[in-house]
Scaffold this motif. Structure first.
Motif, mmCIF file in Angstrom:
data_model
loop_
_atom_site.group_PDB
_atom_site.id
_atom_site.type_symbol
_atom_site.label_atom_id
_atom_site.label_comp_id
_atom_site.label_asym_id
_atom_site.label_seq_id
_atom_site.Cartn_x
_atom_site.Cartn_y
_atom_site.Cartn_z
ATOM 1 N N VAL A 140 0.722 -1.137 0.112
ATOM 2 C CA VAL A 140 -0.154 -0.045 0.018
ATOM 3 C C VAL A 140 0.811 1.410 -0.030
ATOM 4 C CG1 VAL A 140 -2.246 0.646 0.838
ATOM 5 C CG2 VAL A 140 -1.024 -1.220 2.139
ATOM 6 N N VAL A 141 1.934 1.103 0.695
ATOM 7 C CA VAL A 141 2.788 2.554 0.841
ATOM 8 C C VAL A 141 3.991 1.883 1.162
ATOM 9 C CG1 VAL A 141 3.155 4.705 2.233
ATOM 10 C CG2 VAL A 141 1.033 3.550 2.324
ATOM 11 N N ALA A 142 4.996 2.559 0.460
ATOM 12 C CA ALA A 142 6.537 2.538 0.385
ATOM 13 C C ALA A 142 7.081 3.867 1.236
ATOM 14 C CB ALA A 142 6.883 2.537 -0.985
ATOM 15 N N ASN A 143 8.196 3.428 1.707
ATOM 16 C CA ASN A 143 9.225 4.406 2.439
ATOM 17 C C ASN A 143 8.436 5.111 3.609
ATOM 18 O OD1 ASN A 143 11.006 3.918 0.449
ATOM 19 N ND2 ASN A 143 9.959 4.951 -1.078
ATOM 20 N N ALA A 144 7.478 4.644 4.317
ATOM 21 C CA ALA A 144 7.015 5.314 5.527
ATOM 22 C C ALA A 144 7.877 5.288 6.566
ATOM 23 C CB ALA A 144 5.340 4.549 5.669
ATOM 24 N N ASP A 145 7.786 6.313 7.184
ATOM 25 C CA ASP A 145 8.500 6.228 8.513
ATOM 26 C C ASP A 145 7.879 5.934 9.749
ATOM 27 O OD1 ASP A 145 10.976 7.558 7.168
ATOM 28 O OD2 ASP A 145 9.637 9.376 6.968
ATOM 29 N N GLN A 146 6.604 6.298 9.720
ATOM 30 C CA GLN A 146 5.808 6.092 10.977
ATOM 31 C C GLN A 146 4.631 5.600 10.602
ATOM 32 O OE1 GLN A 146 6.103 9.266 14.468
ATOM 33 N NE2 GLN A 146 5.047 10.112 13.032
ATOM 34 N N LEU A 147 4.072 4.759 11.508
ATOM 35 C CA LEU A 147 2.681 4.243 11.337
ATOM 36 C C LEU A 147 1.774 4.847 12.445
ATOM 37 C CD1 LEU A 147 0.609 2.335 9.763
ATOM 38 C CD2 LEU A 147 1.178 0.689 11.384
ATOM 39 N N VAL A 148 0.831 5.657 12.045
ATOM 40 C CA VAL A 148 -0.133 6.256 13.183
ATOM 41 C C VAL A 148 -1.096 5.511 13.279
ATOM 42 C CG1 VAL A 148 -1.353 8.560 13.679
ATOM 43 C CG2 VAL A 148 0.909 8.627 12.464
ATOM 44 N N ILE A 149 -1.407 4.685 14.300
ATOM 45 C CA ILE A 149 -2.416 3.749 14.543
ATOM 46 C C ILE A 149 -3.718 4.448 15.296
ATOM 47 C CG2 ILE A 149 -3.110 1.697 15.346
ATOM 48 C CD1 ILE A 149 -0.074 1.146 15.654
ATOM 49 N N VAL A 150 -4.731 4.741 14.538
ATOM 50 C CA VAL A 150 -5.886 5.531 15.047
ATOM 51 C C VAL A 150 -6.777 4.691 15.898
ATOM 52 C CG1 VAL A 150 -7.422 7.646 14.693
ATOM 53 C CG2 VAL A 150 -5.312 7.428 13.291
ATOM 54 N N SER A 151 -6.978 4.884 16.913
ATOM 55 C CA SER A 151 -8.255 4.231 17.888
ATOM 56 C C SER A 151 -8.971 5.247 18.457
ATOM 57 C CB SER A 151 -7.318 3.091 18.456
ATOM 58 O OG SER A 151 -8.629 2.356 19.211
ATOM 59 N N ALA A 152 -10.272 5.292 18.455
ATOM 60 C CA ALA A 152 -11.015 5.948 19.283
ATOM 61 C C ALA A 152 -11.168 5.342 20.434
ATOM 62 C CB ALA A 152 -12.505 6.147 18.827
ATOM 63 N N LEU A 153 -11.291 6.149 21.671
ATOM 64 C CA LEU A 153 -11.432 5.453 22.909
ATOM 65 C C LEU A 153 -12.684 5.186 23.362
ATOM 66 C CD1 LEU A 153 -9.010 8.173 24.706
ATOM 67 C CD2 LEU A 153 -8.735 5.632 24.536
ATOM 68 N N ALA A 154 -13.801 5.536 22.516
ATOM 69 C CA ALA A 154 -15.143 5.111 22.427
ATOM 70 C C ALA A 154 -15.957 5.586 21.226
ATOM 71 C CB ALA A 154 -15.874 6.208 23.554
ATOM 72 N N ASP A 155 -16.806 4.851 20.954
ATOM 73 C CA ASP A 155 -17.655 5.027 19.704
ATOM 74 C C ASP A 155 -16.940 5.295 18.321
ATOM 75 O OD1 ASP A 155 -20.028 5.891 18.106
ATOM 76 O OD2 ASP A 155 -19.877 7.977 18.783
ATOM 77 N N PRO A 156 -16.526 4.158 17.990
ATOM 78 C CA PRO A 156 -16.277 2.641 18.331
ATOM 79 C C PRO A 156 -15.458 2.498 19.380
ATOM 80 C CG PRO A 156 -15.190 3.160 16.169
ATOM 81 C CD PRO A 156 -15.562 4.443 16.593
ATOM 82 N N PRO A 157 -15.778 1.508 20.238
ATOM 83 C CA PRO A 157 -14.699 1.449 21.230
ATOM 84 C C PRO A 157 -13.167 0.865 20.654
ATOM 85 C CG PRO A 157 -16.349 -0.460 21.164
ATOM 86 C CD PRO A 157 -16.704 0.624 20.189
ATOM 87 N N PRO A 158 -12.213 0.949 21.621
ATOM 88 C CA PRO A 158 -10.868 0.584 20.877
ATOM 89 C C PRO A 158 -10.647 -1.011 20.944
ATOM 90 C CG PRO A 158 -11.034 1.351 23.325
ATOM 91 C CD PRO A 158 -12.254 1.634 22.744
ATOM 92 N N ARG A 159 -10.187 -1.375 19.835
ATOM 93 C CA ARG A 159 -9.986 -2.732 19.530
ATOM 94 C C ARG A 159 -8.333 -3.211 19.821
ATOM 95 N NH1 ARG A 159 -14.133 -2.939 14.787
ATOM 96 N NH2 ARG A 159 -16.256 -3.176 16.301
ATOM 97 N N THR A 160 -8.009 -3.877 20.995
ATOM 98 C CA THR A 160 -6.498 -3.891 21.123
ATOM 99 C C THR A 160 -6.161 -4.905 20.121
ATOM 100 O OG1 THR A 160 -6.978 -5.681 23.033
ATOM 101 C CG2 THR A 160 -6.539 -3.340 23.451
ATOM 102 N N GLY A 161 -6.980 -5.840 19.491
ATOM 103 C CA GLY A 161 -6.355 -6.960 18.716
ATOM 104 C C GLY A 161 -5.965 -6.230 17.261
ATOM 105 N N PHE A 162 -6.725 -5.208 17.062
ATOM 106 C CA PHE A 162 -6.484 -4.625 15.728
ATOM 107 C C PHE A 162 -5.101 -3.664 15.910
ATOM 108 C CE2 PHE A 162 -6.553 -0.296 13.616
ATOM 109 C CZ PHE A 162 -6.429 -0.706 12.423
ATOM 110 N N ILE A 163 -5.075 -3.124 17.066
ATOM 111 C CA ILE A 163 -3.768 -2.194 17.453
ATOM 112 C C ILE A 163 -2.529 -3.205 17.523
ATOM 113 C CG2 ILE A 163 -2.609 -0.904 19.132
ATOM 114 C CD1 ILE A 163 -5.500 0.218 20.240
ATOM 115 N N ASP A 164 -2.821 -4.459 18.021
ATOM 116 C CA ASP A 164 -1.522 -5.371 17.923
ATOM 117 C C ASP A 164 -1.131 -5.742 16.649
ATOM 118 O OD1 ASP A 164 -1.637 -5.327 20.702
ATOM 119 O OD2 ASP A 164 -2.769 -7.201 21.057
#
Ligand SMILES: Nc1nc2c(ncn2[C@@H]2O[C@H](COP(=O)(O)OP(=O)(O)O)[C@@H](O)[C@H]2O)c(=O)[nH]1
Ligand SMILES: [Mg+2]
Length: 375
Positions: A140-164
């Protein structure tokens, strides 16, 4: 910094890191110098090619910015030269361009070279089977330096499996993760941060009124890829960071089926601000990317996303699959001895299982301890 007593003092927008073990040399990740020119093995032809950076891909047309061009310079539209063969060109690629690179209306340049990639992020196999490009190319993307993992704290609730899963993809690709917790006005970060206590994981808290200076500082001068489930506030955040982007808010992007444009990654130039130097940095929005594929990642490499577990495996038998049905896997004893959170081991094994095709790949990547409300 994040001692139990001072959680309530967390200020939205502050950059913090979850607490844990000491640093050692393995923690040092050296980012390649941004000024280095793309290396090519041989350069028999096209010595006159100019350098460009691919910011969007749509049906065989590549939108590029010329290296060193300012925000007001025209964008260059290019096609791939035949001589590239089957090599794909993706957002983030640094390319050599020949032909009409003026960016004038109707002008078409040719991409004749792709610089060696410093990192590669792949999407999951089921994301886009509807286009030839989607079936062939999972980068999808080449040469990225950083992955910004966006998760809401509510609505929708966080999913740690996705973050992992995202953390594994980031570590595997040699990209630094940044956890971006949105909707901090709706719920506190304690549950999510508690789960990551053992990791040295940088994070920012975002609420509608938060000052984004800390986040901007982390994005400056780098190529950052943003990923997260629909509805977590990615478009809202991109619009605050890059007002000209005018990303549609509150709309669910067509996910992976049919409309290629809706699933394409696009790189947006971050505006210059106080403290931003010449290269202000890029944020790559990945609207249709559900998650990152891990099929190519070995069981051992998967552990890179679980630094709190990795130490235990020195006591595993050779070629231990680390699965729950392996009686001699040392991970169980490690957790039983209180050296890691049992939820982390469970999450690791869920990722292992998802790789081997067990379980539904469309599972919403929710771990048993995650909040259940709201979706
Ligand atoms: N309460 C609250 N709502 C937010 C926040 N950020 C975004 N939203 C809302 O969440 C919904 C989804 O946002 P959007 O940016 O479209 O999410 P995306 O699908 O990740 O691009 C919209 O109704 C936003 O107004 C936030 O920090 N706090
Ligand atoms: Mg959106």
């Amino acid at each position: 910094m994040v001692g139990d007593g001072d959680r309530q003092e967390l200020r939205a927008g502050d950059v913090l890191a979850t607490k844990r073990r000491e640093y050692d040399e393995d923690d040092v990740r050296v980012r390649p110098g941004r000024s280095s020119r793309p290396r090519t093995r041989t350069r028999p032809r096209h010595a006159d090619a100019v350098e460009g950076f691919v910011i969007a891909v749509d049906r065989g047309r590549y939108t590029c910015v010329l290296s060193g061009a300012g925000p007001d310079a025209p964008l260059v539209t290019a096609m791939r030269a035949r001589e590239l063969g089957r090599k794909s060109v993706v957002v983030g690629d640094r390319v050599g361009l020949v032909g009409d690179t003026s960016g004038a209306p109707g002008a078409l340049a040719r991409i004749v070279r792709i610089a060696e990639r410093t990192s590669v992020l792949r999407r999951t196999a089921d994301d886009d089977e509807t286009t030839a490009e989607g079936r062939l190319e999972r980068v999808v993307v080449a040469n990225a330096d950083q992955l910004v993992i966006v998760s809401a704290l509510a609505d929708p609730p966080p999913r740690t499996g996705f973050i992992d899963r995202c953390l594994v993809a980031a570590y595997d690709a040699g990209i630094e993760p940044l956890l971006c917790l949105t909707k901090a006005d709706l719920a506190g970060p304690e549950a999510v941060l508690g789960y990551y206590t053992e990791l040295e994981l940088p994070y920012v808290l975002i609420r509608p009124d938060s000052d984004l200076a800390a986040l901007r500082a982390l994005l400056a001068g780098r190529v950052s890829v943003m990923v997260g489930h629909s509805g977590v506030g990615k478009s809202t955040l991109v619009n605050r960071l890059v007002p000209e982007a005018e990303r549609a808010v509150g709309t669910v992007s067509a996910i992976g089926r049919g409309r290629h444009t809706s699933t394409s990654a696009v790189a947006l130039r971050l505006p210059a601000g106080p403290g931003a130097g010449g290269d202000t940095g890029w944020i790559v929005d990945t609207p249709g990317v559900r998650s990152f594929g891990l099929a190519h990642v070995s069981a051992e490499s998967l552990l890179h996303g679980f630094p709190d577990l990795v130490e235990a495996t020195v006591d595993c038998p050779a070629n231990c699959p680390h699965t729950a049905d392996e009686p001699d896997c040392a991970l169980d004893a490690w957790v039983a001895a209180g050296k890691a959170d049992p939820r982390r081991l469970a999450s690791y094994r869920r990722l292992l299982a998802s790789r081997s095709g067990e379980g539904d790949p469309r599972e919403p990547e929710r771990n048993p301890g995650d909040p259940l409300a709201g979706s």
